[in-house]
Scaffold this motif. Sequence first.
Motif, PDB file in Angstrom:
ATOM      1  N   VAL A   1     -49.226  32.606  16.435  1.00 14.32           N
ATOM      2  CA  VAL A   1     -49.511  31.509  15.114  1.00 14.32           C
ATOM      3  C   VAL A   1     -50.319  31.019  15.173  1.00 14.32           C
ATOM      4  O   VAL A   1     -50.000  29.776  16.216  1.00 14.32           O
ATOM      5  CB  VAL A   1     -47.552  30.834  14.892  1.00 14.32           C
ATOM      6  CG1 VAL A   1     -47.978  29.723  14.508  1.00 14.32           C
ATOM      7  CG2 VAL A   1     -46.652  31.519  14.826  1.00 14.32           C
TER       8      VAL A   1
ATOM      9  N   ARG B   1     -44.153  27.297  16.064  1.00 14.96           N
ATOM     10  CA  ARG B   1     -44.968  27.068  17.388  1.00 14.96           C
ATOM     11  C   ARG B   1     -46.281  26.731  15.706  1.00 14.96           C
ATOM     12  O   ARG B   1     -47.612  27.049  16.384  1.00 14.96           O
ATOM     13  CB  ARG B   1     -45.643  28.770  17.453  1.00 14.96           C
ATOM     14  CG  ARG B   1     -44.670  29.370  18.020  1.00 14.96           C
ATOM     15  CD  ARG B   1     -45.183  29.546  19.516  1.00 14.96           C
ATOM     16  NE  ARG B   1     -43.561  30.224  19.752  1.00 14.96           N
ATOM     17  CZ  ARG B   1     -43.491  29.397  20.445  1.00 14.96           C
ATOM     18  NH1 ARG B   1     -43.438  28.449  20.556  1.00 14.96           N
ATOM     19  NH2 ARG B   1     -42.384  30.154  21.486  1.00 14.96           N
TER      20      ARG B   1
ATOM     21  N   GLY C   1     -45.238  25.324  22.706  1.00 15.92           N
ATOM     22  CA  GLY C   1     -46.227  25.800  22.480  1.00 15.92           C
ATOM     23  C   GLY C   1     -47.060  24.919  22.854  1.00 15.92           C
ATOM     24  O   GLY C   1     -48.463  24.633  22.221  1.00 15.92           O
ATOM     25  N   LYS C   2     -46.650  24.119  23.973  1.00 12.04           N
ATOM     26  CA  LYS C   2     -47.687  22.534  23.479  1.00 12.04           C
ATOM     27  C   LYS C   2     -48.752  22.529  24.394  1.00 12.04           C
ATOM     28  O   LYS C   2     -50.205  23.027  24.382  1.00 12.04           O
ATOM     29  CB  LYS C   2     -47.118  21.653  24.138  1.00 12.04           C
ATOM     30  CG  LYS C   2     -45.937  20.851  23.555  1.00 12.04           C
ATOM     31  CD  LYS C   2     -45.930  19.414  23.864  1.00 12.04           C
ATOM     32  CE  LYS C   2     -44.269  19.567  25.765  1.00 12.04           C
ATOM     33  NZ  LYS C   2     -43.421  20.853  25.298  1.00 12.04           N
ATOM     34  N   SER C   3     -48.493  23.339  25.285  1.00 12.96           N
ATOM     35  CA  SER C   3     -49.975  23.762  26.823  1.00 12.96           C
ATOM     36  C   SER C   3     -50.967  24.686  26.161  1.00 12.96           C
ATOM     37  O   SER C   3     -52.343  24.614  26.778  1.00 12.96           O
ATOM     38  CB  SER C   3     -49.257  24.357  27.971  1.00 12.96           C
ATOM     39  OG  SER C   3     -48.079  23.765  27.790  1.00 12.96           O
ATOM     40  N   THR C   4     -50.235  25.713  25.701  1.00  7.38           N
ATOM     41  CA  THR C   4     -50.808  26.849  24.975  1.00  7.38           C
ATOM     42  C   THR C   4     -51.861  25.583  23.266  1.00  7.38           C
ATOM     43  O   THR C   4     -53.074  26.547  24.123  1.00  7.38           O
ATOM     44  CB  THR C   4     -49.949  27.841  24.304  1.00  7.38           C
ATOM     45  OG1 THR C   4     -49.167  28.343  25.560  1.00  7.38           O
ATOM     46  CG2 THR C   4     -50.933  29.194  23.656  1.00  7.38           C
TER      47      THR C   4
ATOM     48  N   MET D   1     -41.354  24.215  25.888  1.00  2.01           N
ATOM     49  CA  MET D   1     -41.685  25.638  25.221  1.00  2.01           C
ATOM     50  C   MET D   1     -41.752  26.236  24.088  1.00  2.01           C
ATOM     51  O   MET D   1     -41.998  27.318  23.679  1.00  2.01           O
ATOM     52  CB  MET D   1     -40.062  26.674  25.822  1.00  2.01           C
ATOM     53  CG  MET D   1     -39.991  26.737  26.699  1.00  2.01           C
ATOM     54  SD  MET D   1     -41.520  28.067  28.073  1.00  2.01           S
ATOM     55  CE  MET D   1     -41.603  29.043  27.546  1.00  2.01           C
TER      56      MET D   1
HETATM   57  P1  ADP Z   1     -44.332  23.977  26.551  1.00  8.87           P
HETATM   58  O1  ADP Z   1     -46.196  23.390  27.195  1.00  8.87           O
HETATM   59  O2  ADP Z   1     -44.511  23.577  25.034  1.00  8.87           O
HETATM   60  O3  ADP Z   1     -43.457  23.808  26.951  1.00  8.87           O
HETATM   61  P2  ADP Z   1     -45.809  26.781  26.608  1.00  8.87           P
HETATM   62  O4  ADP Z   1     -47.498  26.285  25.790  1.00  8.87           O
HETATM   63  O5  ADP Z   1     -46.065  26.750  27.884  1.00  8.87           O
HETATM   64  O6  ADP Z   1     -44.930  25.282  25.591  1.00  8.87           O
HETATM   65  O7  ADP Z   1     -45.425  27.987  25.693  1.00  8.87           O
HETATM   66  C1  ADP Z   1     -44.480  28.360  25.674  1.00  8.87           C
HETATM   67  C2  ADP Z   1     -44.346  29.912  25.260  1.00  8.87           C
HETATM   68  O8  ADP Z   1     -44.401  30.067  23.489  1.00  8.87           O
HETATM   69  C3  ADP Z   1     -45.453  30.581  26.320  1.00  8.87           C
HETATM   70  O9  ADP Z   1     -44.969  31.580  26.147  1.00  8.87           O
HETATM   71  C4  ADP Z   1     -46.199  31.444  24.875  1.00  8.87           C
HETATM   72  O10 ADP Z   1     -46.813  32.719  24.832  1.00  8.87           O
HETATM   73  C5  ADP Z   1     -45.875  30.961  23.068  1.00  8.87           C
HETATM   74  N1  ADP Z   1     -46.551  30.844  22.248  1.00  8.87           N
HETATM   75  C6  ADP Z   1     -47.158  29.478  22.323  1.00  8.87           C
HETATM   76  N2  ADP Z   1     -48.207  29.216  21.697  1.00  8.87           N
HETATM   77  C7  ADP Z   1     -47.760  29.783  20.700  1.00  8.87           C
HETATM   78  C8  ADP Z   1     -48.406  30.739  19.512  1.00  8.87           C
HETATM   79  N3  ADP Z   1     -48.851  29.739  18.514  1.00  8.87           N
HETATM   80  N4  ADP Z   1     -48.116  31.731  19.189  1.00  8.87           N
HETATM   81  C9  ADP Z   1     -46.856  32.756  19.319  1.00  8.87           C
HETATM   82  N5  ADP Z   1     -46.326  32.150  20.599  1.00  8.87           N
HETATM   83  C10 ADP Z   1     -46.628  30.764  21.288  1.00  8.87           C
END
Ligand code: ADP
Length: 894
Positions: A601, A764, A623-626, A621
Amino acid sequence: MTEATGIVGEFLSLKEETDADILTMQCGDFYEFFGDDAELVAEELDLKVSQKSSHGSSYPMAGVPVADLTPYVSALVERGYRVAVADQHETADGHAREITRVVTPGTHLETGDASAQYLAAVVRHSSRDGDDYGLAFADVTTGQFQVTQLDAADVGAVLTELYTFAPAEVLPGPDLRNDDDFLDRLAERSDAAVTLHASASFEPGRARHRVRQHFGAETLDSVGIADDDAAIAAAGAVLAYVEETGVGTLAAVTRLQAYGAREHVALDATTQRNLELTETMQGDKSGSLFDTVDHTVTAAGGRLLRRWLQRPRRDRGELQRRQAAVAALTREAMARETIRETLSGAYDLERLASRATSGTADGRDLRAAQETLALLPQVADAVAQTERLADSPLADALSGADREAAASLAADLDDALVSDPPGTVTQGDLFRYGYDDSLDAVIDDHEAALEWLETLPRREKDRTGITHLSVDRNKTDGYYIQVGKSETDSVPDEYEEIKTLKNSKRYTIPELDEKERAVLRLEERRHDMEYELFEDLRARVAEHAPLLQDVGRTLAEVDALASLAVHAVENDWSRPEVTDGDELAIDAGRHPVVEQTTEFVPNDLYMDRDRQFLVVTGPNMSGKSTYMRQAALITLLAQTGSFVPARAATVGVVDGIYTRVGALDELAQGRSTFMVEMQELSNILHSATEDSLVILDEVGRGTATFDGISIAWAAVEYISTRIRCKTLFATHYHELTSLGDSLDTVQNVHVAADESDGDVTFLRTVRDGPTNRSYGVHVADLAGVPEPVVERSQEVLDRLRDDKAIEVRGSTGEGGTTQAVFDLSSGQFATGGQNERVETDGNPDASTDGERGETLDAETEAVLEELRDLDVNETPPVELLAKVQEWQAELDGE
Ligand code: ADP
Ligand code: MG
């Protein structure tokens, strides 16, 4: 052991001469190891040890045939040993042996690995203004030589350079070799062998002299390091070391490249690891950024692309040049594929240049050089014939190498060498007929003699009427005529019998003996002549080492640019606008690696001077880190000259990217502790400037809540008001979102989740504003935490939220208890009973514990007791896990 004499004695006295770990000494057709070396080698390489007696004593001995030495030495060097090789040579009265080279991890030519292999020297010069560090990196396999000086730097910056180059061997200067802290930190970050090379070679005057001698007197001025004593000391030491090890590649080191920290984006080791540039957090190559974007078709192209990613640039001119070339290549699919197809036939010219100068190149290597040189005009033509490419900077890149010189050297080599030369240079069959008149004459005679031998059976069958007759050759009998048993009675008188076999007899005749001698003589002559001619040819190629390197680097650059274009086209990436401004604007951005495996997304991001600090909240989970890594990677890719995974992007050039991940996230990797987390945070607070990009992911998480929140709070304030760099800060303390109210440039964004009927769906999507809740309780519920605990947490949470306060309890020195309340709306602490809120809301001790007493059973109390007493920083992760399991079991009433 008594005093050894003879061969063992010779070995032991040679061993005295060298500081290498292992010595091997040629004894006729074998290279032998004796004594401890024999035992070590036997163990490492699975060789057989025998005993050698010498004057009443017995010594372990192991050996390998001369022809097999290289792979054994390589295997030892790859295990980190430095191996001295003593060769045997003829003298007037017999033979003598001496150490001709020392093969070390940083000077190992026969490496099977395509990645760069650096030898590094690092020097510290201390003065009143601080410590200056000089660094030199040489790759003897390609002739690359890079030097830099970091003035008034701290050791962290030096370790970052060492991490980025990942040298196989490091020579610490006199000042650093006794610095245990430096050596420990080096060992932590790198697998490099550390070699204590003679201090004298680091001596500034001597080093300067050596550098001038090797690169020319003007070079230091022209590359702008004439006053950088530390850098020159490092460079001089590397040159001295390469020369002393005797690998013979010094001539391939043709150019001194000086680079300054100002040219590159600062990326410390932790950041490189967090962003998974070349390997994932788990240490796998696959799944890294490099692995994802690498479509190069040559080893040299792969090396270059990797370097680009690890050392992004700051100067927009170079970035725009690369971008324009990539852009042109994305639009010319046909030409691009033709070029890549052509390049896929290329060999590693930089490495071949080193093999030529060291005298290890064989006929196949020179053929490979010829074939690769010949590709340059082909690639250049493909570019010239496509208007868009011809008008792009790609054409300039190609003009970096002397095309005519390359074509002419290729033609010379092509005239000389047969099309498929053998892998040895002493057995002839290397040169084309017509290359050298005197060789041709020998070849003619040799071929005629062979022809005579080949037709001999037919002539003899005709002459004698014998049907089972053949002519053959072996080591013991030389050439012979073989006749089947049934016909041996009919052999003529002049046949002289030499051997009887079960079904046949072997004979010789005078003419055959004579021809045999002639053939052997001619063969030897031919081998000698070809070897001599080959050495000449190889020396001529060695003289052209700079040309080979130029062509090699040019082809590598085309390969790397084409690779970026391929990835951009296949993944629908776009060309970012790289500016000198402060803006980072990403329209529909994606994470370059995650998008490969996930229905991704896309998300927008906007930051500038007025909106420079984003607090990112959202459920676990979500998507913050991502989202934050995606911002860092898009910036990094833009500053590599690459396209980026976004619909559109504007990237203001940054001088450094810093990322930190809270210890708890890293604990899963079993590496980090809260201490490391804090050291790293401190590092950023020291190093980042207002032109940097900082990513803080759950920093402060590795400790108890109250410390964590306090540290996070203070860090946000410091960064946003003092450093004022672009910062993305993810936190699960959603209480921190109130910072947005008090600090101008701090804004909140959150990753949205949809909550209906108690179910959470991750959307996301990143939106402005803070999250209204942390979802931690929801996650606890999902994880199967028993219902009473979940319900109770929700109650406590609601209460805390209403109070807008967090209770802090701690012990004073006298053993009494103090209470403090951290008011999230003001960011102030109030302690003890003087605080209004504490009084009106009641004593936290009484209220909380009182309620707990009513609602919690004995098991839960016991678990909480233990939890309170546990020192998180002192307990290993595995034990923590086990503890948690135990508690869960207790809570479940097991
Ligand atoms: P958080 O840091 O909030 O705990 P992460 O960034 O680790 O979350 O993301 C958790 C999961 O979601 C990961 O497995 C990642 O692949 C998925 N993800 C994160 N952002 C997106 C996005 N924009 N679209 C699809 N999948 C995503
Ligand atoms: Mg995260």
